[in-house]
Design a protein around this motif. Structure first.
Motif, PDB file in Angstrom:
ATOM      1  N   SER A   1      -1.445  -1.571   4.150  1.00 38.61           N
ATOM      2  CA  SER A   1      -0.901  -2.977   3.925  1.00 38.61           C
ATOM      3  C   SER A   1       0.074  -3.125   2.622  1.00 38.61           C
ATOM      4  O   SER A   1       1.148  -3.908   2.577  1.00 38.61           O
ATOM      5  CB  SER A   1      -2.230  -3.944   3.632  1.00 38.61           C
ATOM      6  OG  SER A   1      -2.567  -3.676   2.628  1.00 38.61           O
ATOM      7  N   TYR A   2      -0.129  -2.415   1.715  1.00 42.34           N
ATOM      8  CA  TYR A   2       0.620  -2.468   0.385  1.00 42.34           C
ATOM      9  C   TYR A   2       2.135  -1.928   0.807  1.00 42.34           C
ATOM     10  O   TYR A   2       3.131  -2.628   0.554  1.00 42.34           O
ATOM     11  CB  TYR A   2       0.065  -1.697  -0.654  1.00 42.34           C
ATOM     12  CG  TYR A   2       0.838  -1.810  -1.960  1.00 42.34           C
ATOM     13  CD1 TYR A   2       0.478  -2.952  -2.816  1.00 42.34           C
ATOM     14  CD2 TYR A   2       1.757  -0.765  -2.505  1.00 42.34           C
ATOM     15  CE1 TYR A   2       0.977  -3.271  -4.353  1.00 42.34           C
ATOM     16  CE2 TYR A   2       2.237  -1.113  -3.592  1.00 42.34           C
ATOM     17  CZ  TYR A   2       1.878  -2.115  -4.615  1.00 42.34           C
ATOM     18  OH  TYR A   2       2.610  -2.359  -5.712  1.00 42.34           O
TER      19      TYR A   2
ATOM     20  N   PHE B   1       4.017  -4.316   3.133  1.00 44.33           N
ATOM     21  CA  PHE B   1       4.581  -5.450   2.505  1.00 44.33           C
ATOM     22  C   PHE B   1       5.915  -4.882   1.524  1.00 44.33           C
ATOM     23  O   PHE B   1       6.910  -5.888   1.664  1.00 44.33           O
ATOM     24  CB  PHE B   1       3.590  -5.919   1.390  1.00 44.33           C
ATOM     25  CG  PHE B   1       3.760  -7.222   0.341  1.00 44.33           C
ATOM     26  CD1 PHE B   1       4.407  -8.241   1.131  1.00 44.33           C
ATOM     27  CD2 PHE B   1       3.699  -7.183  -0.894  1.00 44.33           C
ATOM     28  CE1 PHE B   1       4.840  -9.285   0.261  1.00 44.33           C
ATOM     29  CE2 PHE B   1       3.994  -8.183  -1.539  1.00 44.33           C
ATOM     30  CZ  PHE B   1       4.407  -9.330  -0.964  1.00 44.33           C
ATOM     31  N   TRP B   2       5.873  -3.772   1.216  1.00 45.78           N
ATOM     32  CA  TRP B   2       7.098  -3.418   0.766  1.00 45.78           C
ATOM     33  C   TRP B   2       8.460  -3.115   1.637  1.00 45.78           C
ATOM     34  O   TRP B   2       9.304  -2.674   1.224  1.00 45.78           O
ATOM     35  CB  TRP B   2       7.030  -2.021  -0.326  1.00 45.78           C
ATOM     36  CG  TRP B   2       6.758  -2.479  -1.497  1.00 45.78           C
ATOM     37  CD1 TRP B   2       5.260  -2.303  -1.977  1.00 45.78           C
ATOM     38  CD2 TRP B   2       7.328  -3.019  -2.689  1.00 45.78           C
ATOM     39  NE1 TRP B   2       5.285  -2.911  -3.456  1.00 45.78           N
ATOM     40  CE2 TRP B   2       6.566  -3.144  -3.634  1.00 45.78           C
ATOM     41  CE3 TRP B   2       8.599  -3.200  -2.867  1.00 45.78           C
ATOM     42  CZ2 TRP B   2       6.784  -3.718  -5.064  1.00 45.78           C
ATOM     43  CZ3 TRP B   2       9.182  -3.752  -3.811  1.00 45.78           C
ATOM     44  CH2 TRP B   2       8.342  -3.952  -5.105  1.00 45.78           C
TER      45      TRP B   2
ATOM     46  N   ARG C   1      11.992  -8.869   1.571  1.00 49.45           N
ATOM     47  CA  ARG C   1      11.519  -9.504   0.464  1.00 49.45           C
ATOM     48  C   ARG C   1      12.822  -9.531  -0.601  1.00 49.45           C
ATOM     49  O   ARG C   1      12.791  -8.318  -1.073  1.00 49.45           O
ATOM     50  CB  ARG C   1      10.220  -9.172  -0.008  1.00 49.45           C
ATOM     51  CG  ARG C   1       9.012  -9.456   0.964  1.00 49.45           C
ATOM     52  CD  ARG C   1       8.484 -10.842   0.613  1.00 49.45           C
ATOM     53  NE  ARG C   1       7.589 -11.021   2.027  1.00 49.45           N
ATOM     54  CZ  ARG C   1       7.848 -11.923   2.895  1.00 49.45           C
ATOM     55  NH1 ARG C   1       8.977 -12.666   2.788  1.00 49.45           N
ATOM     56  NH2 ARG C   1       7.133 -12.064   3.766  1.00 49.45           N
TER      57      ARG C   1
ATOM     58  N   ARG D   1       0.135 -12.952  -1.629  1.00 54.03           N
ATOM     59  CA  ARG D   1       0.617 -11.540  -1.733  1.00 54.03           C
ATOM     60  C   ARG D   1       1.606 -11.342  -2.939  1.00 54.03           C
ATOM     61  O   ARG D   1       2.447 -11.965  -2.986  1.00 54.03           O
ATOM     62  CB  ARG D   1       1.083 -10.983  -0.369  1.00 54.03           C
ATOM     63  CG  ARG D   1       0.104 -11.342   0.711  1.00 54.03           C
ATOM     64  CD  ARG D   1       0.531 -10.610   2.169  1.00 54.03           C
ATOM     65  NE  ARG D   1       2.012 -10.909   2.549  1.00 54.03           N
ATOM     66  CZ  ARG D   1       2.757 -10.245   3.187  1.00 54.03           C
ATOM     67  NH1 ARG D   1       2.335  -9.047   3.614  1.00 54.03           N
ATOM     68  NH2 ARG D   1       3.803 -10.785   3.506  1.00 54.03           N
ATOM     69  N   TRP D   2       1.196 -10.225  -3.399  1.00 49.63           N
ATOM     70  CA  TRP D   2       2.197  -9.752  -4.552  1.00 49.63           C
ATOM     71  C   TRP D   2       1.941  -8.010  -4.884  1.00 49.63           C
ATOM     72  O   TRP D   2       0.883  -7.651  -4.494  1.00 49.63           O
ATOM     73  CB  TRP D   2       1.764 -10.659  -5.827  1.00 49.63           C
ATOM     74  CG  TRP D   2       0.588 -10.215  -6.482  1.00 49.63           C
ATOM     75  CD1 TRP D   2      -0.529 -10.849  -6.296  1.00 49.63           C
ATOM     76  CD2 TRP D   2       0.082  -9.220  -7.592  1.00 49.63           C
ATOM     77  NE1 TRP D   2      -1.841 -10.366  -6.927  1.00 49.63           N
ATOM     78  CE2 TRP D   2      -1.096  -9.417  -7.805  1.00 49.63           C
ATOM     79  CE3 TRP D   2       0.964  -8.460  -8.240  1.00 49.63           C
ATOM     80  CZ2 TRP D   2      -1.973  -8.377  -8.727  1.00 49.63           C
ATOM     81  CZ3 TRP D   2       0.430  -7.645  -9.091  1.00 49.63           C
ATOM     82  CH2 TRP D   2      -1.195  -7.639  -9.391  1.00 49.63           C
ATOM     83  N   ALA D   3       3.184  -7.754  -5.347  1.00 47.15           N
ATOM     84  CA  ALA D   3       2.924  -6.258  -5.700  1.00 47.15           C
ATOM     85  C   ALA D   3       4.135  -6.120  -6.773  1.00 47.15           C
ATOM     86  O   ALA D   3       5.152  -6.495  -6.947  1.00 47.15           O
ATOM     87  CB  ALA D   3       3.664  -5.552  -4.585  1.00 47.15           C
TER      88      ALA D   3
ATOM     89  N   GLY E   1      -1.167  -4.899  -7.176  1.00 53.69           N
ATOM     90  CA  GLY E   1      -0.905  -6.118  -6.306  1.00 53.69           C
ATOM     91  C   GLY E   1      -2.118  -6.449  -5.465  1.00 53.69           C
ATOM     92  O   GLY E   1      -3.229  -5.736  -5.467  1.00 53.69           O
ATOM     93  N   ARG E   2      -1.807  -7.121  -4.610  1.00 52.08           N
ATOM     94  CA  ARG E   2      -2.567  -7.666  -3.483  1.00 52.08           C
ATOM     95  C   ARG E   2      -1.901  -8.227  -2.454  1.00 52.08           C
ATOM     96  O   ARG E   2      -1.065  -9.117  -2.433  1.00 52.08           O
ATOM     97  CB  ARG E   2      -3.334  -9.084  -4.215  1.00 52.08           C
ATOM     98  CG  ARG E   2      -4.624  -9.429  -2.882  1.00 52.08           C
ATOM     99  CD  ARG E   2      -5.339 -10.356  -3.610  1.00 52.08           C
ATOM    100  NE  ARG E   2      -6.079  -9.752  -4.513  1.00 52.08           N
ATOM    101  CZ  ARG E   2      -6.663 -10.148  -5.787  1.00 52.08           C
ATOM    102  NH1 ARG E   2      -6.582 -11.269  -5.927  1.00 52.08           N
ATOM    103  NH2 ARG E   2      -7.219  -9.260  -6.787  1.00 52.08           N
ATOM    104  N   ALA E   3      -1.818  -7.100  -1.287  1.00 56.44           N
ATOM    105  CA  ALA E   3      -1.056  -7.436  -0.242  1.00 56.44           C
ATOM    106  C   ALA E   3      -1.876  -7.338   1.060  1.00 56.44           C
ATOM    107  O   ALA E   3      -2.728  -6.516   1.277  1.00 56.44           O
ATOM    108  CB  ALA E   3      -0.019  -6.320  -0.116  1.00 56.44           C
TER     109      ALA E   3
END
Length: 137
Positions: free
Chosen positions: A11-12, A15-16, A20, A85-87, A135-137
């Protein structure tokens, strides 16, 4: 939440890979933070703990900040957020100018952002050898 940057989890990493806009934080020579919007790519398999890459103009303030840190490189952070969500990726940045490194970074950018940037003879790569991810993705 701490994450191994070389083994981030599905999931992380996903997200990348989404479209974004990110922020890059560098330090000016006087120690104050310089935060700017960038496009960034993340390669967890590059280097010892992964690599993040940002393509930019060699005359930008962010490049000047990295160069001012000297040959050891500059401590930087690149972040992205969307809703809850953030990283964040942290590491040591160096400027790369080799044509093949720039071409690879442009191709990675094009894959993430679904567009190929206009050719720029002054383009360089801020290459970040990752030391930490969270983070939390």
């Amino acid at each position: 939440m701490a994450i191994d940057p070389s083994k981030p989890g599905d999931s992380y990493l996903a997200f990348w890979r989404e479209y974004r806009i990110c922020t890059l934080t560098t330090l000016r020579p006087d120690g104050t933070p310089h935060v700017v919007a960038v496009g960034a790519t993340y390669d967890p398999e590059g280097g010892e703990k992964g690599i993040a890459r940002i393509i930019t103009n060699k005359n930008s303030r962010k490049v000047a900040n990295v160069l001012a840190a000297g040959p050891e490189g500059a401590r930087v952070a690149v972040c992205q957020v969307e809703g809850g969500r953030w990283a964040t990726l942290e590491g040591v940045a160096r400027i790369r100018t080799e044509a093949e490194v720039v071409a690879d970074a442009v191709a990675r950018y094009a894959a993430r952002y679904a567009r190929t940037p206009t050719p720029n003879p002054d383009r360089v790569v801020i290459e970040i050898a990752l030391t930490r991810a969270m983070g939390r993705a």
